[in-house]
Design a protein around this motif. Structure first.
Motif, PDB file in Angstrom:
ATOM      1  N   SER A  24      33.522 -11.511 -57.607  1.00 17.42           N
ATOM      2  CA  SER A  24      33.276 -12.426 -56.503  1.00 17.42           C
ATOM      3  C   SER A  24      32.390 -11.752 -55.466  1.00 17.42           C
ATOM      4  CB  SER A  24      34.583 -12.870 -55.834  1.00 17.42           C
ATOM      5  OG  SER A  24      35.169 -11.799 -55.112  1.00 17.42           O
ATOM      6  N   LEU A  25      31.737 -12.558 -54.624  1.00 24.34           N
ATOM      7  CA  LEU A  25      30.877 -12.003 -53.590  1.00 24.34           C
ATOM      8  C   LEU A  25      31.696 -11.270 -52.535  1.00 24.34           C
ATOM      9  CD1 LEU A  25      28.882 -13.980 -55.003  1.00 24.34           C
ATOM     10  CD2 LEU A  25      27.862 -14.364 -52.763  1.00 24.34           C
ATOM     11  N   ARG A  34      29.243  -4.177 -47.004  1.00 26.12           N
ATOM     12  CA  ARG A  34      28.346  -5.167 -46.406  1.00 26.12           C
ATOM     13  C   ARG A  34      29.127  -6.437 -46.138  1.00 26.12           C
ATOM     14  NH1 ARG A  34      22.778  -4.405 -47.143  1.00 26.12           N
ATOM     15  NH2 ARG A  34      22.209  -2.568 -48.382  1.00 26.12           N
ATOM     16  N   SER A  35      28.548  -7.326 -45.347  1.00 24.61           N
ATOM     17  CA  SER A  35      29.184  -8.616 -45.114  1.00 24.61           C
ATOM     18  C   SER A  35      28.964  -9.499 -46.339  1.00 24.61           C
ATOM     19  CB  SER A  35      28.593  -9.292 -43.879  1.00 24.61           C
ATOM     20  OG  SER A  35      27.233  -9.633 -44.099  1.00 24.61           O
ATOM     21  N   VAL A  39      25.555  -9.975 -48.880  1.00 26.92           N
ATOM     22  CA  VAL A  39      25.574  -9.923 -50.343  1.00 26.92           C
ATOM     23  C   VAL A  39      25.030 -11.221 -50.922  1.00 26.92           C
ATOM     24  CG1 VAL A  39      27.091  -9.836 -52.365  1.00 26.92           C
ATOM     25  CG2 VAL A  39      27.452  -8.251 -50.462  1.00 26.92           C
ATOM     26  N   SER A  40      25.431 -12.345 -50.343  1.00 22.02           N
ATOM     27  CA  SER A  40      24.938 -13.642 -50.804  1.00 22.02           C
ATOM     28  C   SER A  40      23.420 -13.740 -50.670  1.00 22.02           C
ATOM     29  CB  SER A  40      25.612 -14.765 -50.014  1.00 22.02           C
ATOM     30  OG  SER A  40      25.143 -16.030 -50.437  1.00 22.02           O
ATOM     31  N   GLU A  41      22.893 -13.211 -49.577  1.00 21.99           N
ATOM     32  CA  GLU A  41      21.447 -13.238 -49.349  1.00 21.99           C
ATOM     33  C   GLU A  41      20.720 -12.369 -50.368  1.00 21.99           C
ATOM     34  OE1 GLU A  41      17.666 -13.985 -47.689  1.00 21.99           O
ATOM     35  OE2 GLU A  41      19.578 -15.050 -47.673  1.00 21.99           O
ATOM     36  N   GLN A  42      21.304 -11.224 -50.706  1.00 20.59           N
ATOM     37  CA  GLN A  42      20.671 -10.365 -51.696  1.00 20.59           C
ATOM     38  C   GLN A  42      20.635 -11.029 -53.074  1.00 20.59           C
ATOM     39  OE1 GLN A  42      22.834  -6.584 -51.209  1.00 20.59           O
ATOM     40  NE2 GLN A  42      20.922  -5.736 -50.456  1.00 20.59           N
ATOM     41  N   ILE A  43      21.718 -11.689 -53.442  1.00 19.55           N
ATOM     42  CA  ILE A  43      21.739 -12.406 -54.721  1.00 19.55           C
ATOM     43  C   ILE A  43      20.733 -13.548 -54.699  1.00 19.55           C
ATOM     44  CG2 ILE A  43      23.137 -13.837 -56.260  1.00 19.55           C
ATOM     45  CD1 ILE A  43      23.755 -10.836 -56.386  1.00 19.55           C
ATOM     46  N   ARG A  44      20.618 -14.232 -53.571  1.00 24.87           N
ATOM     47  CA  ARG A  44      19.639 -15.325 -53.458  1.00 24.87           C
ATOM     48  C   ARG A  44      18.225 -14.791 -53.661  1.00 24.87           C
ATOM     49  NH1 ARG A  44      15.909 -17.216 -50.556  1.00 24.87           N
ATOM     50  NH2 ARG A  44      16.081 -15.512 -49.027  1.00 24.87           N
TER      51      ARG A  44
END
Length: 298
Positions: A24-25, A34-35, A39-44
């Motif tokens: 999970s993120l 990290r927040s 992490v979500s932004e990096q995956i995006r």
């Protein structure tokens, strides 16, 4: 149209691997310090660079798409190559014999793959691995009688149990993973109305099993041992077969079981911590570097 091959950002690939391993993120964010939004932004960004979806997000976490699984294979090789290059520039080359003592509660489904990756990164390193109880790992390390260089042990994070390790000397330890204890059973399991709770357990030489039974006794839960397994693998098989309920750390739970706390009114359990235990008599450089690598691979 620009036909030039784009280069992947290793930091983004590292995040991909962390999310895949953690499931999970949010769990990956804790590992990466990290927040979750970062992490979500990096995956995006990584998905945008590939032009493909790499994860399927759901209530139970994030799972790899076929494209994500393919990229993960490349990512692991690239990250390993990067680590090798860095160690070479730093003059770090591990060789010789290293004796590892590992609790079988640590990622039993994929510990072999983790150790293989360790061997692949250090082809001149000879690993000698034994599976042992955590209490014995810490006892032997503390007394200086342990026949291993590096141990991997698990502790239940109950303050009332801290005294057991308060006087441990002769070794250093580094906590590298924390996860919850969960009551689990097969999806088809249903506690018979008005009857004792059937338990799947390990022998009472296991400290986690003793703790599980003590918590049930404190909570006044009526139970009986329906199946006694000799090791974690046998415990997992019995749970998957629907023979009863047990308590395991999250990463040791089989994929085909479900939580049963609410349904069976079982006591809330604390987290467990995994620590890397290094004997003071061990080769410090060798043990410290393998400890760092094991933590990174976890």
């Amino acid at each position: 149209m620009d036909k030039r091959v784009r280069r992947f950002d290793l930091e983004l690939l590292n995040t991909l691997a962390a999310v895949a391993d953690a499931g999970s993120l949010s769990a990956a964010a804790a590992r990466l310090y990290r927040s979750q939004s970062a992490v979500s932004e990096q995956i995006r960004k990584l998905e945008e660079s590939c032009g493909l979806a790499l994860f399927v997000r759901g209530k139970k976490g994030a799972s790899l798409t076929p494209a994500g699984a393919r990229l993960l294979e490349h990512a692991r090789r690239l990250l390993d190559l990067n680590d090798r290059a860095y160690r070479d520039m730093q003059g770090l080359s591990l060789a010789g014999d290293l004796r590892l003592a590992i609790t079988d509660y640590f990622r039993p489904a994929d510990i072999a793959a983790v150790l293989k990756r360790l061997g692949d990164q250090y082809p001149s390193l000879r690993l000698h691995v034994s599976i042992r109880k955590s209490a014995l790992i810490e006892r032997d390390a503390g007394s200086g009688t342990g026949d291993f260089d590096l141990g991997l042990s698990m502790r239940v994070m109950d303050p009332e149990l801290r005294w057991q390790n308060a006087n441990a000397v002769g070794f250093s330890s580094v906590v590298f993973r924390r996860e919850p204890l969960v009551w689990i059973a097969a999806p088809s399991f249903a506690r018979p109305t008005g009857q004792s709770l059937p338990l799947v357990a390990l022998p009472d030489t296991c400290s986690l099993q003793r703790y599980m039974l003590a918590r049930l006794d404190q909570a006044g839960v009526d139970y009986f041992i329906a199946h006694s397994a000799s090791g974690v693998a046998g415990l997992q098989s019995a749970l998957s077969a629907g023979l009863g309920v047990s308590c395991l750390n999250a990463s040791a739970a089989p994929p085909d079981v479900v939580p049963v706390n609410a349904a069976c009114r079982l006591p809330k359990m604390p987290d467990v911590e995994f620590s890397l235990v290094v004997q003071k008599s061990a080769d410090g450089t060798l043990a410290d570097e393998v400890a760092r690598l094991l933590a990174a691979l976890s």
